[in-house]
Design a protein around this motif. Sequence first.
Motif, PDB file in Angstrom:
ATOM      1  N   ALA A 125       0.824  -1.213   0.000  1.00 20.32           N
ATOM      2  CA  ALA A 125       0.000   0.000   0.000  1.00 20.32           C
ATOM      3  C   ALA A 125       0.854   1.257   0.000  1.00 20.32           C
ATOM      4  O   ALA A 125       0.552   2.240  -0.684  1.00 20.32           O
ATOM      5  CB  ALA A 125      -0.939  -0.010   1.215  1.00 20.32           C
ATOM      6  N   THR A 126       1.951   1.242   0.754  1.00 16.88           N
ATOM      7  CA  THR A 126       2.797   2.433   0.849  1.00 16.88           C
ATOM      8  C   THR A 126       3.524   2.683  -0.467  1.00 16.88           C
ATOM      9  O   THR A 126       3.616   3.835  -0.934  1.00 16.88           O
ATOM     10  CB  THR A 126       3.811   2.272   1.986  1.00 16.88           C
ATOM     11  N   ALA A 127       4.047   1.638  -1.084  1.00 17.51           N
ATOM     12  CA  ALA A 127       4.722   1.808  -2.367  1.00 17.51           C
ATOM     13  C   ALA A 127       3.759   2.354  -3.416  1.00 17.51           C
ATOM     14  O   ALA A 127       4.099   3.253  -4.189  1.00 17.51           O
ATOM     15  CB  ALA A 127       5.306   0.470  -2.831  1.00 17.51           C
ATOM     16  N   SER A 128       2.550   1.808  -3.447  1.00 18.58           N
ATOM     17  CA  SER A 128       1.537   2.308  -4.384  1.00 18.58           C
ATOM     18  C   SER A 128       1.237   3.779  -4.134  1.00 18.58           C
ATOM     19  O   SER A 128       1.123   4.578  -5.065  1.00 18.58           O
ATOM     20  CB  SER A 128       0.259   1.478  -4.256  1.00 18.58           C
ATOM     21  N   LEU A 129       1.124   4.153  -2.857  1.00 16.56           N
ATOM     22  CA  LEU A 129       0.823   5.546  -2.510  1.00 16.56           C
ATOM     23  C   LEU A 129       1.901   6.482  -3.050  1.00 16.56           C
ATOM     24  O   LEU A 129       1.595   7.582  -3.526  1.00 16.56           O
ATOM     25  CB  LEU A 129       0.717   5.691  -0.988  1.00 16.56           C
ATOM     26  N   VAL A 130       3.161   6.063  -2.990  1.00 17.67           N
ATOM     27  CA  VAL A 130       4.245   6.916  -3.489  1.00 17.67           C
ATOM     28  C   VAL A 130       4.046   7.227  -4.966  1.00 17.67           C
ATOM     29  O   VAL A 130       4.159   8.380  -5.399  1.00 17.67           O
ATOM     30  CB  VAL A 130       5.613   6.252  -3.255  1.00 17.67           C
ATOM     31  N   PHE A 131       3.713   6.209  -5.763  1.00 14.79           N
ATOM     32  CA  PHE A 131       3.484   6.437  -7.192  1.00 14.79           C
ATOM     33  C   PHE A 131       2.252   7.317  -7.412  1.00 14.79           C
ATOM     34  O   PHE A 131       2.264   8.205  -8.272  1.00 14.79           O
ATOM     35  CB  PHE A 131       3.315   5.104  -7.919  1.00 14.79           C
ATOM     36  N   LEU A 132       1.210   7.095  -6.651  1.00 17.60           N
ATOM     37  CA  LEU A 132      -0.022   7.878  -6.824  1.00 17.60           C
ATOM     38  C   LEU A 132       0.187   9.335  -6.435  1.00 17.60           C
ATOM     39  O   LEU A 132      -0.306  10.244  -7.112  1.00 17.60           O
ATOM     40  CB  LEU A 132      -1.151   7.263  -5.992  1.00 17.60           C
ATOM     41  N   VAL A 133       0.916   9.582  -5.375  1.00 20.21           N
ATOM     42  CA  VAL A 133       1.179  10.960  -4.941  1.00 20.21           C
ATOM     43  C   VAL A 133       2.047  11.685  -5.976  1.00 20.21           C
ATOM     44  O   VAL A 133       1.851  12.872  -6.251  1.00 20.21           O
ATOM     45  CB  VAL A 133       1.859  10.965  -3.555  1.00 20.21           C
ATOM     46  N   ASN A 134       2.984  10.965  -6.584  1.00 20.04           N
ATOM     47  CA  ASN A 134       3.841  11.571  -7.610  1.00 20.04           C
ATOM     48  C   ASN A 134       3.155  11.724  -8.957  1.00 20.04           C
ATOM     49  O   ASN A 134       3.733  12.290  -9.883  1.00 20.04           O
ATOM     50  CB  ASN A 134       5.118  10.746  -7.770  1.00 20.04           C
ATOM     51  N   VAL A 135       1.921  11.236  -9.088  1.00 21.87           N
ATOM     52  CA  VAL A 135       1.053  11.331 -10.258  1.00 21.87           C
ATOM     53  C   VAL A 135       1.538  10.399 -11.387  1.00 21.87           C
ATOM     54  O   VAL A 135       2.593  10.610 -11.978  1.00 21.87           O
ATOM     55  CB  VAL A 135       0.947  12.771 -10.807  1.00 21.87           C
ATOM     56  N   PRO A 136       0.762   9.342 -11.663  1.00 24.04           N
ATOM     57  CA  PRO A 136       1.160   8.374 -12.693  1.00 24.04           C
ATOM     58  C   PRO A 136       1.415   8.990 -14.063  1.00 24.04           C
ATOM     59  O   PRO A 136       2.265   8.502 -14.807  1.00 24.04           O
ATOM     60  CB  PRO A 136      -0.028   7.402 -12.725  1.00 24.04           C
ATOM     61  N   MET A 137       0.701  10.043 -14.424  1.00 29.31           N
ATOM     62  CA  MET A 137       0.940  10.687 -15.713  1.00 29.31           C
ATOM     63  C   MET A 137       2.381  11.151 -15.834  1.00 29.31           C
ATOM     64  O   MET A 137       2.979  11.147 -16.912  1.00 29.31           O
ATOM     65  CB  MET A 137      -0.007  11.879 -15.896  1.00 29.31           C
ATOM     66  N   VAL A 138       2.990  11.510 -14.695  1.00 20.04           N
ATOM     67  CA  VAL A 138       4.351  12.037 -14.695  1.00 20.04           C
ATOM     68  C   VAL A 138       5.382  10.933 -14.495  1.00 20.04           C
ATOM     69  O   VAL A 138       6.381  10.860 -15.202  1.00 20.04           O
ATOM     70  CB  VAL A 138       4.507  13.113 -13.594  1.00 20.04           C
ATOM     71  N   VAL A 139       5.151  10.040 -13.525  1.00 20.22           N
ATOM     72  CA  VAL A 139       6.175   9.056 -13.155  1.00 20.22           C
ATOM     73  C   VAL A 139       5.828   7.640 -13.586  1.00 20.22           C
ATOM     74  O   VAL A 139       6.643   6.721 -13.415  1.00 20.22           O
ATOM     75  CB  VAL A 139       6.423   9.073 -11.625  1.00 20.22           C
ATOM     76  N   GLY A 140       4.651   7.431 -14.158  1.00 21.82           N
ATOM     77  CA  GLY A 140       4.237   6.083 -14.522  1.00 21.82           C
ATOM     78  C   GLY A 140       3.549   5.383 -13.363  1.00 21.82           C
ATOM     79  O   GLY A 140       3.429   5.917 -12.253  1.00 21.82           O
ATOM     80  N   TYR A 141       3.081   4.179 -13.636  1.00 24.54           N
ATOM     81  CA  TYR A 141       2.396   3.383 -12.621  1.00 24.54           C
ATOM     82  C   TYR A 141       3.367   2.405 -11.958  1.00 24.54           C
ATOM     83  O   TYR A 141       4.388   2.025 -12.529  1.00 24.54           O
ATOM     84  CB  TYR A 141       1.264   2.575 -13.252  1.00 24.54           C
ATOM     85  N   MET A 142       3.020   1.982 -10.753  1.00 22.77           N
ATOM     86  CA  MET A 142       3.829   0.975 -10.075  1.00 22.77           C
ATOM     87  C   MET A 142       3.677  -0.365 -10.808  1.00 22.77           C
ATOM     88  O   MET A 142       2.566  -0.850 -10.999  1.00 22.77           O
ATOM     89  CB  MET A 142       3.377   0.817  -8.619  1.00 22.77           C
TER      90      MET A 142
END
Length: 787
Positions: A662-679
């Motif tokens: 859950a925490t790893a997923s949250l990091v990607f979501l907070v950084n915005v998938p459009m910008v950093v991609g999805y986990m």
Amino acid sequence: MDEEALLKQFAAQFAHGPDDADDTDAAAAAQGADSTANQVADDADQSPATFDTQQFLNGLDAIFDRHAAATEAGPYLEQAMVDAENAGDEAGLLTVLNETMGFYRSQGRHKENQWIVQRALELAARMGLTTGTSEAWATTLINCATAMRAAQQYDQAEDLYHQAQSVCRHSLAPTDRRLAALHNNLSMLYSETNRPDKAELELREALRIIEASSVNPDADIDVASSHTNLALTLLTEHKLEGAHWHAAKALEIYRTGHLEHSAHYASALAGFAQVCFAERRHADAVTGYRHALAVIEECYGKDTDYWRITADNLRQAEETAAQAGVTVDNAGVAGDAGTPPQSGSRLPDSPAQDKTGADATSSPSTVSVSTGSAGAAEAVSACPVSGLKLARAFWTQMGKPMIAAKYPQYAGRIAAGLVGHGSECYGFDDTYSQDHDFGPRFCLWLTDEDYATIGEQLEADYEALPRKFSVDAQGRVTFEAHARSDASGAFPSAGAGSTVIPDATNAPTPGTATDDTATAESGAASSDVAEAMTTPIDAPLSPVTPRAQDANRRDGVFRIGDFFESITGYRTAPAQTAPHEWLMLAESTLAAATNGEVFADPTGQFSKTRQGFKDMPDDVRLTLISKRLGMIAQAGQYNLPRSLKRGDGAAAWLSIHEFVQATASLVFLVNVPMVVGYMPYYKWQFAALRKLSGSMFALLPNVGEQLETVMRLSSAACYGGAGFGEGGKGAAPAIEKINDIVEQIAVDIVKELKREHLTTSGETFLEWQRPYVEDHIASDDPVLKSL
């Protein structure tokens, strides 16, 4: 050329380039400033301004379009400042000041520009922009920072860039090109202050944003400029092959988009010349600099830093060519022979040179690989390059020529790349990844109509492509094609004795050397390499597993819709108004649909479809953030301590797993998938998290390392104490450390939620943060609300 000269070249080439915010987004800045200023005017019951901002911008564009900036732009800007101030139009004046900063920078008028910077900042403060997050304020900060950087006022520049970074996170969309401009300009600051590793990270982020925002990256001038920027930074890091590829790619984009008459074309030409100089390709370096100098003189005149630095580099390239006995045709524009070369000039070290200065390519260290049919025995030797690099070389040297020869009428309609399932699509593959489903491959994506016409035959031609290749000591890939001809004609054949060439070989070079020049530069090396390649080391293609066959095949020819449907179940991304469909798509599924690289997309249709899957609706993102907060609280903050206290090691272990996921997923979501991609899926989850955490602008950058510490301690915490029947030193120290890390992560998450204005609460038990986050969900669709 010494490193200082390289950095000077790098900075000068983009004095008025498309990656600078003031060059591409002045209209947006004007609109944002107009909005603020008009509100102020309305509140004060003032008369509307009479300065026409759009007319001003149009007039400035016309000056640059007819290449008259050197003589006309300065007076035009000065008069516009007077006109805007007399009209009382603060928004218009701010626009003029932004444009003036860009022009003064291009002219090397740095002392005057510092006054313009000060005036712009004071005006923005007077307009009330500095306390908000408007686009006008973001653009102004970037322009001011860039002007100060050009003036070598690095501390002030870095401070302004960081202010801009904070504003941009709130005011700009994830694919807004001003974000790319910010990354690009920060990279230049890092380059000029001898921090090339940080510069490279910034440029890769800039390139990714621009490609993500582009309808057709293969014909986009901003994408081309980003490739040139990255090439020059890689050159300062002595990453010669990467520098060559990106420099050549920039020129290819100018050619594909018919953009050779753009003023910015000079940047790409000079950048490629710089790489050629480091590669000792003397004729190409001289010709490239001459061509660049001619474009600079036409567009900006000779009285600029841009012209002078390029002329200096041309002189050094000509002198070095003469010393090497290479004669270069005098066509083009040469530099002023009256100015001496820069002192301390030297060739940058490159992978092509060993410690004695000998050309490494003359050593028979080339590895050759011959791939057999699918399902063959396991590989005898590992391929020394990544799957993405191999795929790009296979496309450039084999696929692209085949299509040009056999399907010329479709060459402008076929997209190519490598996306989807497989470690290499994420760029994380290594030698351990090559025991199955690995080999030269790429995907060809067609519209339904084109697939119905040529799909079957194109698939057959793709399967028939020769897959025998060689990799030299510098990691450059060369495919050895067999001569072919058919009714459509022949496509180029490298032959068994071809010289090793970079995988961007099809990209244009600034000039073509004469036969004598080519012999002088590379004759001996070519013959040695050719000899090395006549006795290849054969290695069959790694086995193709059942999961990568038939409907699940990972390469070849696809309908665009079929390709995405095979990965996601959808031919196109769900509608922005269908959150329930988005919530059914796992992040790892979306990662597989949007990873990899697109090598060519002439129509932009494949990229547009792919982009749709990147564009997760913000309401859905917020819903997922809320769900992750709930699981972090439940598994990490609540059940983990209880399970450890009651001695249930299995329950504690599973709680740690849920908390980490859950925490790893949250990091990607907070950084915005459009910008950093999805986990991605579990195997590469932490590889992706480490890569994200290494970015200069990563949010929650320390969480990945903290999670790895939790996992390292989990064995001792769950099963290492006497209470679990295993004796040892006891679980208490590990348990205490894990609990501390979990709470620190929660504190960091709350700080980030506050910074993003998603909460006003300081509560660190994350379950209580969920209502605050969900209050920001705009839609009333009940599927988005979990409380």
